[in-house]
Enzyme design. Structure first.
Site, PDB file in Angstrom:
ATOM      1  N   THR A  76      -1.888  -2.690   3.876  1.00 10.05           N
ATOM      2  CA  THR A  76      -2.337  -2.081   2.624  1.00 10.05           C
ATOM      3  C   THR A  76      -3.245  -3.045   1.865  1.00 10.05           C
ATOM      4  O   THR A  76      -4.329  -2.668   1.399  1.00 10.05           O
ATOM      5  CB  THR A  76      -1.111  -1.705   1.769  1.00 10.05           C
ATOM      6  OG1 THR A  76      -0.347  -0.732   2.499  1.00 10.05           O
ATOM      7  CG2 THR A  76      -1.511  -1.135   0.422  1.00 10.05           C
ATOM      8  N   SER A 188      -1.392  -5.319  10.696  1.00 11.59           N
ATOM      9  CA  SER A 188      -0.106  -5.463  10.021  1.00 11.59           C
ATOM     10  C   SER A 188       0.944  -5.903  11.034  1.00 11.59           C
ATOM     11  O   SER A 188       1.071  -5.287  12.110  1.00 11.59           O
ATOM     12  CB  SER A 188       0.291  -4.126   9.392  1.00 11.59           C
ATOM     13  OG  SER A 188       1.545  -4.242   8.781  1.00 11.59           O
ATOM     14  N   THR A 226       0.295 -19.313  -2.522  1.00  4.07           N
ATOM     15  CA  THR A 226       0.965 -20.030  -1.428  1.00  4.07           C
ATOM     16  C   THR A 226       1.258 -19.063  -0.289  1.00  4.07           C
ATOM     17  O   THR A 226       1.763 -17.958  -0.514  1.00  4.07           O
ATOM     18  CB  THR A 226       2.279 -20.665  -1.936  1.00  4.07           C
ATOM     19  OG1 THR A 226       1.940 -21.537  -3.008  1.00  4.07           O
ATOM     20  CG2 THR A 226       2.992 -21.442  -0.838  1.00  4.07           C
ATOM     21  N   CYS A 313       5.989   9.887   2.612  1.00  6.18           N
ATOM     22  CA  CYS A 313       5.348   8.943   1.702  1.00  6.18           C
ATOM     23  C   CYS A 313       6.358   7.873   1.299  1.00  6.18           C
ATOM     24  O   CYS A 313       7.522   7.917   1.671  1.00  6.18           O
ATOM     25  CB  CYS A 313       4.765   9.659   0.493  1.00  6.18           C
ATOM     26  SG  CYS A 313       5.993  10.326  -0.590  1.00  6.18           S
TER      27      CYS A 313
HETATM   28  N1  PLP Z   1      -2.825   1.618   7.841  1.00  2.18           N
HETATM   29  C1  PLP Z   1      -2.140   2.412   8.682  1.00  2.18           C
HETATM   30  C2  PLP Z   1      -2.880   3.229   9.678  1.00  2.18           C
HETATM   31  C3  PLP Z   1      -0.750   2.452   8.625  1.00  2.18           C
HETATM   32  O1  PLP Z   1      -0.081   3.257   9.455  1.00  2.18           O
HETATM   33  C4  PLP Z   1      -0.084   1.651   7.666  1.00  2.18           C
HETATM   34  C5  PLP Z   1       1.387   1.699   7.537  1.00  2.18           C
HETATM   35  O2  PLP Z   1       2.030   2.653   7.867  1.00  2.18           O
HETATM   36  C6  PLP Z   1      -0.850   0.839   6.829  1.00  2.18           C
HETATM   37  C7  PLP Z   1      -2.213   0.852   6.937  1.00  2.18           C
HETATM   38  C8  PLP Z   1      -0.203  -0.043   5.788  1.00  2.18           C
HETATM   39  O3  PLP Z   1       0.310  -1.204   6.374  1.00  2.18           O
HETATM   40  P1  PLP Z   1       1.454  -2.049   5.603  1.00  2.18           P
HETATM   41  O4  PLP Z   1       2.726  -1.282   5.772  1.00  2.18           O
HETATM   42  O5  PLP Z   1       1.467  -3.356   6.316  1.00  2.18           O
HETATM   43  O6  PLP Z   1       1.009  -2.180   4.202  1.00  2.18           O
END
Ligand code: PLP
Length: 371
Positions: A76, A188, A226, A313
């Site tokens: 994200t 991620s 950090t 969600c």
């Molecule tokens: N992008 C996609 C395609 C995802 O499926 C997700 C999480 O489900 C994210 C971004 C967000 O990643 P994070 O959970 O590390 O914030």
């Protein structure tokens, strides 16, 4: 003796994958070591070394140079950092962390297979002249994989920066950053057997990008604060283990095919969203007509099987899926869609437990229909 039918079955790897034991070991060791990576003394230098090693491991996962990797708190944040400076043009099936940054009218549609419409992309790039275009490599709900190289060529010709969300693709298919032609790419850790709360933004050399977090020189001033040393170490180990697992696509793809073939035998009226498109080897977006996703989730949960509805969600509530709507899936079918996602530790017995629970669900549907 443990009754195998009572052990939980986890089929929700796209939400988060179970953390790999070697990742936990490496993180425990990192957590036990004191040291701020910005300190110049020995313990500080040790922490810095751990981050440097992990940076190399994550870079290797996507064929990038270690200098290209900026660690973040997850996918994200990486998406936000890549796109927050000006509203981007985005595909209509992006993750909410990308969609939220775009103006409502600046989305590029997908066809019924879930593939981005290149003609509209070209037209929209000319019309809006956005600073950036965002396209995900693989969709979290359907697993559909985009022809990113072709999209990169179009964006490049238009002089528009391309951001690729590779959060779901990494660890499931080969992700080659230079080959994709993207300017920025997000990752991620928790989608590939690493810890939650750590990710990365990968930058093409010379890519201009503002920091979201300011007030420190960490991550070459792209991300102050950090570093999450243990998380980054865990991400590095998960990335290295992913590269070692050369059989992942074949092994997990075979399980996915077994599951899909099994469902189609049990329920010939079932269908799989995006089945005609290239897909991740681990993801099935399954429509079981006449059985709402709520009913399915509860049924599978009671059987000890964790699956998800396409669009759960962050509040845990299941709403209508914008991804399925964007693909033109009728509302009543979308209301009967669930996502099954397999991963590094999935077994044939997991698939068989799913199919057996599915049989029970379908028997209830037959009973209802004949009543
Ligand atoms: N992008 C996609 C395609 C995802 O499926 C997700 C999480 O489900 C994210 C971004 C967000 O990643 P994070 O959970 O590390 O914030």
């Amino acid at each position: 003796m443990i009754d195998p039918s009572s052990t939980p079955v986890y089929l929700d790897y796209n939400a988060t994958a179970p953390i790999k034991p070697k990742v936990i070991d490496a993180m425990a060791e990192a957590m036990a070591a004191v040291g701020n990576p910005s300190s110049v003394h020995g313990p500080g230098r040790n922490a810095r070394r751990m981050i440097t090693k992990a940076r190399g491991q994550v870079a290797a996962l996507v064929g990038a140079s270690p200098d290209a990797v900026i660690f973040t708190s997850g996918g994200t944040e990486a998406n936000n950092q890549a796109l927050a400076s000006a509203p981007p043009l985005v595909s209509s099936i992006e993750h909410p962390s990308v969609l939220a940054l775009a103006d409502a009218d600046q989305t590029v549609p997908v066809n019924t297979d879930g593939i981005i419409d290149t003609q509209t992309l070209q037209h929209s790039l000319d019309k809006y002249r956005p600073a950036a275009f965002a396209a995900m490599l693989a969709n979290n709900e359907t697993g559909v994989v985009q022809p990113v190289r072709a999209l990169a060529d179009i964006a490049q010709t238009a002089g528009v920066r391309l951001h690729v969300d590779a959060v779901q693709a990494a660890g499931k298919i080969v992700v080659d950053f230079p080959e994709l032609g993207a300017d920025t790419l997000s990752l991620s850790a928790h989608k590939l057997g690493g810890p939650q709360g750590v990710g990365a933004l990968v930058l093409r050399e010379g890519a201009e990008l503002a920091a979201l977090l300011r007030g420190g020189a960490q991550e070459r001033r792209f991300r102050a604060g950090t570093e999450n040393v243990a998380g980054i170490v865990g991400f590095g180990v998960a990335a290295a283990l992913t590269l070692e697992d050369a059989e992942f696509e074949r092994r997990v793809g075979a399980l996915r095919d077994r599951l899909e073939a099994g469902v189609m035998t049990l329920a010939p009226d079932a269908w799989i969203v995006g089945v005609r498109a290239p897909r991740l080897p681990n993801t099935t977006c399954l429509v079981l007509p006449g059985i709402s996703h709520d009913t399915q989730l509860i049924h599978f949960d009671l059987a000890g099987i964790a699956v998800s509805a396409g669009s759960a969600c962050s509040s845990g509530k299941v709403g209508p899926s914008p991804v399925l709507a964007a693909m033109g899936v009728p509302v009543d079918a979308a209301a009967c869609a669930i996502r099954i996602s397999l991963g590094w530790n999935s077994q044939e017995s997991d698939v068989d437990r799913f199919l057996s629970a599915c049989q029970g669900l379908l028997a209830r549907r037959r009973h209802r229909q004949s009543a």
